[in-house]
Design an enzyme around this catalytic site. Sequence first.
Site, PDB file in Angstrom:
ATOM      1  N   ASP A  91       1.437 -63.062  28.391  1.00  0.00           N
ATOM      2  CA  ASP A  91       0.300 -62.148  28.346  1.00  0.00           C
ATOM      3  C   ASP A  91      -0.172 -62.137  26.898  1.00  0.00           C
ATOM      4  OD1 ASP A  91      -1.499 -60.054  28.238  1.00  0.00           O
ATOM      5  OD2 ASP A  91      -0.310 -58.709  29.501  1.00  0.00           O
ATOM      6  N   TYR A 192     -19.404 -56.826  27.938  1.00  0.00           N
ATOM      7  CA  TYR A 192     -19.340 -58.266  28.180  1.00  0.00           C
ATOM      8  C   TYR A 192     -20.194 -59.019  27.169  1.00  0.00           C
ATOM      9  CZ  TYR A 192     -19.701 -62.619  30.913  1.00  0.00           C
ATOM     10  OH  TYR A 192     -19.667 -63.927  31.336  1.00  0.00           O
ATOM     11  N   LYS A 196     -18.493 -61.505  24.351  1.00  0.00           N
ATOM     12  CA  LYS A 196     -18.786 -62.929  24.472  1.00  0.00           C
ATOM     13  C   LYS A 196     -19.490 -63.440  23.207  1.00  0.00           C
ATOM     14  CE  LYS A 196     -17.011 -64.355  28.296  1.00  0.00           C
ATOM     15  NZ  LYS A 196     -15.905 -65.338  28.269  1.00  0.00           N
ATOM     16  N   THR A 227     -15.005 -72.173  40.010  1.00  0.00           N
ATOM     17  CA  THR A 227     -13.639 -71.671  39.894  1.00  0.00           C
ATOM     18  C   THR A 227     -13.153 -71.132  41.228  1.00  0.00           C
ATOM     19  OG1 THR A 227     -14.374 -69.456  39.313  1.00  0.00           O
ATOM     20  CG2 THR A 227     -14.072 -71.013  37.490  1.00  0.00           C
TER      21      THR A 227
END
Length: 319
Positions: A91, A192, A196, A227
């Site tokens: 992790d 987001y 990004k 994906t």
Amino acid sequence: MDAVNPVNPVTPVSEEWKPPRLDTTVAVVTGASRGVGRGIALALGSAGATVYVTGRSTRTEGRTEGLPGTVDDTADEVTARGGTGIAVRCDHRSTEDNQALTDRVRGDYGKLDLLVNNAWAGYERSSDVRFDAPYWDQPMWRYELCEGSLRAQYDITRLLTPLMFGKDDGKTGLIVGIGFTDGDTYLGQAAYDVFKSANDRLSKAFAADLRKKKIAALSLHPGFVRTERVEAAWEALGDGPAAVVHSPEYVGRAINALAADPDVLSRSGQVLSTGDLADEYGFSDVDGRRLPAFRLEGRMSLATRMDRLNRVVAQAAAS
């Protein structure tokens, strides 16, 4: 996905891909249980590289969000393709896990040639609250998922970078951040969008600090990738794949080309796209097509699309 530029069509390519040889390359690919990370690891395996495949999904400890794929599965296929796959449960939000991985690479090989920062937790729990909700309706845990993903990249990179110093093979070390943005185009969700954009800025900062070392750091943008999450949504929705979709291995082939390029140091600090590199280096996707660089037009509806995809995946998993 209708955000792609229609004036830049897909180019059919018939030649079989011949990967550059990376037999002495030791690589770490984070977040490689599935998706883009898995595609990168497999492409590196086809080139003969040794690949540490990291992620939280394992055969014995479960899979994140119940999606298919584990680090063990990916590592086994890397080996089957001619490389050496090494599965490591990690992790990357945990400094302890990152230090353990660093110690293992140091003990096994004493060096690192390539680090691909792909791990990203920002899409998790997307069915709990609309992914594209305005910031005042967003819970703090969504910001924290994105923030934790960037922190993870910073932490693992600061620990692994010294393993690229002073290598006696004369090769340029390479750090690649997998990102997604398009300049001033808003990505449809505040956290987001911010993180990004910060992903690209982090690669630029790494490059600046490494300017006196023989190590390149850059950011690479995939296009619209098929994906496991996207495939699950298509299956549940009954939709077919978009014409501009590409496989995760298309991104891996771009990284293979960069890793084998003796002049990669000249690209340090840059933001590159998979489609542009395909044209430059002459590789195609696994289906023989050469897809163009992904471009956004106007205000991006990606967050709305991700919200729809994630809700459908969550509903399908619960049924």
